[in-house]
Design an enzyme around this catalytic site. Structure first.
Site, PDB file in Angstrom:
ATOM      1  N   GLY A  71       0.785  -1.224   0.000  1.00 32.78           N
ATOM      2  CA  GLY A  71       0.000   0.000   0.000  1.00 32.78           C
ATOM      3  C   GLY A  71       0.822   1.282   0.000  1.00 32.78           C
ATOM      4  O   GLY A  71       1.941   1.319  -0.492  1.00 32.78           O
ATOM      5  N   SER A  72       0.235   2.296   0.592  1.00 35.98           N
ATOM      6  CA  SER A  72       0.715   3.671   0.436  1.00 35.98           C
ATOM      7  C   SER A  72       2.125   3.913   0.960  1.00 35.98           C
ATOM      8  O   SER A  72       2.545   3.368   1.972  1.00 35.98           O
ATOM      9  CB  SER A  72      -0.227   4.612   1.166  1.00 35.98           C
ATOM     10  N   THR A  73       2.814   4.815   0.259  1.00 37.04           N
ATOM     11  CA  THR A  73       4.174   5.207   0.632  1.00 37.04           C
ATOM     12  C   THR A  73       4.193   6.121   1.853  1.00 37.04           C
ATOM     13  O   THR A  73       5.256   6.448   2.358  1.00 37.04           O
ATOM     14  CB  THR A  73       4.834   5.937  -0.549  1.00 37.04           C
ATOM     15  N   VAL A  74       2.998   6.527   2.306  1.00 40.39           N
ATOM     16  CA  VAL A  74       2.921   7.363   3.506  1.00 40.39           C
ATOM     17  C   VAL A  74       3.142   6.516   4.763  1.00 40.39           C
ATOM     18  O   VAL A  74       3.307   7.023   5.864  1.00 40.39           O
ATOM     19  CB  VAL A  74       1.566   8.116   3.547  1.00 40.39           C
TER      20      VAL A  74
ATOM     21  N   TYR B 369      -8.896   2.251   0.829  1.00 36.54           N
ATOM     22  CA  TYR B 369      -8.470   3.043   1.981  1.00 36.54           C
ATOM     23  C   TYR B 369      -9.615   3.677   2.772  1.00 36.54           C
ATOM     24  O   TYR B 369      -9.471   3.935   3.959  1.00 36.54           O
ATOM     25  CB  TYR B 369      -7.511   4.165   1.533  1.00 36.54           C
TER      26      TYR B 369
END
Lengths: 138, 394
Positions: A71-74, B369
């Protein structure tokens, strides 16, 4: 190299050092990959991703064992935020630590070891992660 | 790792932020067995929304800026938690806005382009084939590796920032040609009729291949927006940074001796059902990843002269919004009761604080998300169906 202990069971699980430091805690294990962004509440360490194996658990102070990030790079900032808020995992053990988790572990100063298959560690067992040597001791 | 004289100099810089940035990159390079650094042409910084990074993130960025952090290559910023001009209309609190402005000011101080978009390639930063870059933002990473043919790893937000400051990144992973080969084959055995079906395919494939590099067969043609949706979905349900679409993004032969799977009509229906857990959305959001001018024109056409019974956000970059304004699309969408928002999106805005419980999206990334990060029930469908579904009857 693994050292025998009194029970004849292996007491050291060999891995690969990602960051530095040593920490002990109870294993919180996921056989599913984890995206910290959207899955873990940065203020509390609560795992909130619906339908995930760890939903409802809290990562604070745990030795968090999971195969890899997704998932997200954050995710790096979420790990850093958990550390700043005092609710980070005590240590992280992965099969493969990719850059997003590694960056978060470095900034958050979270001991991190990889190259350890998740099934080598039992959910709930107490272990010490020695990230300087890249091993997990039980 | 071998460091050049210039890199040694950066590691011993009098500027603390530069030194820290280089230390982080050397540490990452050592972890991944990089033999050297590679110079980059551009960077994309993620972790820009106050909602995503919170107070520790604000303090980290401000501290970094105070310590002299300054980017040395073109660096674009990911979306923020609000449209800087329309945050009051969005319902964002002044307290949130103040923190978000502090983040903006720190980025500006570092010399980062205040683009606030996850589609930099639609808004003024388009690398070319073979260029090395350091991009965070998982969907942009996927697009730039797969569709454009530039080279980047999936950078974490702070590692992309470190690369932006030093102008280099450790040479490992997808910077090496030998790691840019397909690992899975996905045969698509059903027509993909709209962008949401590309998103559904990506969502399904990402779970299967995890961090692999899938090669898709059976897709005859795809628009830029469809490829954007496919890659974004895979980067959210998995950790896919590079994929191939036969005849569309690559002239490579299909790989042999790799795991394969087939996506048929059954999988397509199941994935749609899996991404859907709500009904009667109070908010419809188009623009995850950020809309292209074509997508905004499509939405404008669908709502022209109509009245919407739910809120509608069309999210895009400031650059693309300017074109939407000039072409009258913003006015058309606003006349129907919708908003064209720059700088932000439904994933990184404080959506759950704005009174919405169910929102609709054509993005599998957002559908992935929103339940956890936005506390939303999700309606997932194609953008035209979503918009038409909330047009008031005469």
């Amino acid at each position: 190299m693994s050292e025998p202990d009194g029970t004849g069971e292996e007491s050291v699980v060999e891995g690969n050092s990602i960051t530095e430091g040593t920490a002990a805690g109870e294993v919180l294990r996921s056989t599913e990959p984890i995206s910290f962004y959207g899955a873990v509440e940065p203020d509390t360490g609560e795992f909130i991703e619906e339908g995930h194996q760890l939903e409802g658990a809290n990562v604070a102070g745990k030795v968090l064992v999971f195969p890899r990030g997704k998932g997200s790079t954050v995710g790096s900032y979420v790990l850093y935020g958990l550390a700043q808020n005092g609710v980070a995992p005590a240590a992280i053990v992965n099969e493969e630590t990719e850059t997003i988790v590694a960056t978060g572990a470095i900034l958050g100063e979270i001991p991190c070891v990889d190259d350890v298959p998740v099934e080598r560690l039992e959910d709930g067992e107490r272990v010490t992660v020695d990230a300087d040597d890249g091993v997990v001791r039980r | 790792m071998h460091l050049t004289k210039e890199e040694e100099r950066l590691l011993e810089s009098d500027t603390p932020a530069t030194r820290k940035a280089m230390e982080l990159l050397v540490e990452l390079g050592d972890i991944y067995g990089a033999e050297e650094m590679v110079e980059i042409e551009s960077a994309q910084a993620s972790g820009i929304s106050y909602k995503s990074i919170g107070d520790p993130g604000v303090e980290f960025l401000e501290g970094f800026a105070e310590e002299g952090a300054e980017v040395s290559v073109t660096t674009f910023a990911n979306p923020a938690g609000m449209d800087f001009e329309q945050y009051e209309e969005m319902g964002v609190s002044e307290e949130f806005a103040e923190k978000q402005r502090r983040i903006r000011d720190a980025l500006k101080e570092m010399g980062i382009t205040l683009s606030f978009t996850c589609t930099p390639y639609l808004a003024g930063n388009l690398p070319h084939r073979g260029q090395h870059v350091a991009w965070a933002e998982s969907s942009a990473v996927s697009f730039v590796n797969s569709v454009v043919g530039a080279k980047t790893n999936r950078e974490g937000g702070p590692s992309a920032l470190a690369a932006a400051i030093t102008g280099r990144t450790p040479k490992h992973g997808l910077h090496l040609e030998e790691n840019r080969r397909p690992t899975h084959r996905i045969d698509v055995d059903v027509d993909l009729d709209d962008q949401s079906e590309f998103a559904a395919l990506g969502s399904w494939a990402g779970r299967i291949v995890e961090d692999g590099k899938p090669y898709f067969t059976g897709i005859d043609a795809a628009t830029t927006d469809e490829l954007k949706a496919l890659g974004a979905a895979m980067a959210a349900s998995g950790a896919v940074a590079l994929h191939f679409v036969e005849g569309v993004t690559t002239d490579m032969e299909p790989p042999e001796h790799v795991d394969s799977a087939t996506f048929g009509a059954g999988e397509r229906e199941e994935e749609h059902a899996k991404l859907n857990d709500g009904e009667d959305p109070e908010l419809v959001v188009i623009g995850c990843p950020h809309c292209s001018p074509e997508e905004i024109a499509d939405v404008a056409e669908a709502v022209e002269g109509e009245t919407l019974e739910s809120d509608l956000w069309v999210c895009t970059s400031g650059a693309v919004k300017t074109w939407a304004d000039r072409n009258g699309h913003t006015e058309t969408i606003e006349a129907a009761g919708g908003q064209v928002l720059a700088d932000t999106c439904n994933v990184v805005s404080p959506i759950e604080e704005l009174g919405y419980e169910t929102s609709a999206t054509d993005s599998a990334k957002a559908a992935n998300y929103l339940p956890g990060f936005g506390n939303q029930q999700v309606v997932f469908d194609d953008k035209r169906s979503l918009v038409e579904g909330v047009i008031e009857d005469e």
